[in-house]
Design an enzyme around this catalytic site. Sequence first.
Site, PDB file in Angstrom:
ATOM      1  N   ALA A 216     -94.563 -45.010  45.774  1.00 24.94           N
ATOM      2  CA  ALA A 216     -93.240 -44.618  45.285  1.00 24.94           C
ATOM      3  C   ALA A 216     -92.151 -45.368  46.036  1.00 24.94           C
ATOM      4  CB  ALA A 216     -93.050 -43.112  45.423  1.00 24.94           C
ATOM      5  N   ASP A 217     -92.306 -45.477  47.348  1.00 24.66           N
ATOM      6  CA  ASP A 217     -91.355 -46.258  48.146  1.00 24.66           C
ATOM      7  C   ASP A 217     -91.352 -47.714  47.715  1.00 24.66           C
ATOM      8  OD1 ASP A 217     -90.189 -44.449  50.051  1.00 24.66           O
ATOM      9  OD2 ASP A 217     -92.107 -44.342  51.063  1.00 24.66           O
ATOM     10  N   LEU A 218     -92.536 -48.292  47.600  1.00 28.22           N
ATOM     11  CA  LEU A 218     -92.635 -49.715  47.289  1.00 28.22           C
ATOM     12  C   LEU A 218     -92.077 -50.025  45.901  1.00 28.22           C
ATOM     13  CD1 LEU A 218     -96.204 -50.253  48.751  1.00 28.22           C
ATOM     14  CD2 LEU A 218     -94.060 -51.082  49.735  1.00 28.22           C
TER      15      LEU A 218
END
Length: 407
Positions: free
Chosen positions: A178-180
């Site tokens: 999700a961050d990436l």
Amino acid sequence: MSSTSTSRGPLDGYLVVDLSRALAGPHAGMMLADLGARVIKVETPGTGDDTRSWGPPFVGPEDDQQATYFLSCNRNKESISLDLKSDDGVAVLRDLVRRADVLVENFRPGVLDRLGFSPAQLHELNPRLVILSISGFGHDGPEATRSGYDQIVQGEAGLMSLTGSGPEDPQRVGVPIADLLSGMYGAFGLLAALLERERTGKGQVVRTSLLAAVVGVHAFQGTRHTVAGEVPAAQGNHHPSIAPYGLFSCRGGKVQISVGSEKLWETFAATFGIDTSRPEFAGNAQRVRNRPAVIEAVEEAFAEFDAEPLLEKLRAAGIPAGKVRTLDEVYEWEQVHSQGLVVDVEHPVLGKVALPGPPLRFFDAEEGTETTNRSHAAPPLLDQHGSEIRNWLAGDSGQAGVQGPGA
């Protein structure tokens, strides 16, 4: 193809002020730095980015340990420590903003406003500034104030319900996806905003979130629900819409295959003696509905093979196939090195270290020569470039856009 270019990348000349920490924003900033932008990372004095303390593993001397997590998302950046609640920190950041093309931040919604750097205030300082703002669940709506952490969002955005051995076994993806993804979507959006700025002369705010990024990659699983009314669930290592496609056991190991067309199926079945006249194998739809029978037939055919001979037989037949590599195998793989996916940098504490490399390559269309920038800098120590940046600000004219080729 040979690489003869001395290009520093397509974003050479652009200045990015990176106020972000942890992973989503830093990953976006690193993508821009890989493309040649000058990225100045603004960090909290004393502690710096949260990921400087995320470990183990830590490497280096006992009195100066470095977190490998931080090393993963901050190459090609400069670091300056600023206390944004102090007059000095505010003044330096204002000077940076005046010169910048891009500002990246992933504070909780409202935090930057309270520090005196709302979008309106930032654009008063620099009307050409493009602002990338990444949040957990979105900047508005009923849950805008929630903190965004990758695994929580993987669950809330449905990804964990699709990942695992079955519906009762939800699993997180093995990287903070999700961050990436939010960093990647953010970088994509701000590049579009920079392109529009060339026409309008004005910057704008680009917003995305961890939630939006994961929902944005639901792909065919999303339309299974929104169009077909189904609720997809995890089903292990087999494709929900194609069969056979997945991880299969053989003698002493496992291999992966992808049989994505009827022509491939006929070739595959003929190669391994699978009876295609069975009604449950008549077409892909029938094979998907009767997946257990397909898996049984495939693994029965594979039972007489060890993994490597089986992979060779699959390749000879033209069937897409592969194995599951461990990361040490990945980073020793010649193909990975041929794509520039491992880069060596000189770190001020660790010396020469290898890092996962950038995934983009560039080529001259006429000559065919590679123009990819192969010069990379190690992730910085905390405030490593603070004095240099302050001296540059003191000696510079301070005009907005001086670093940007579109000025």
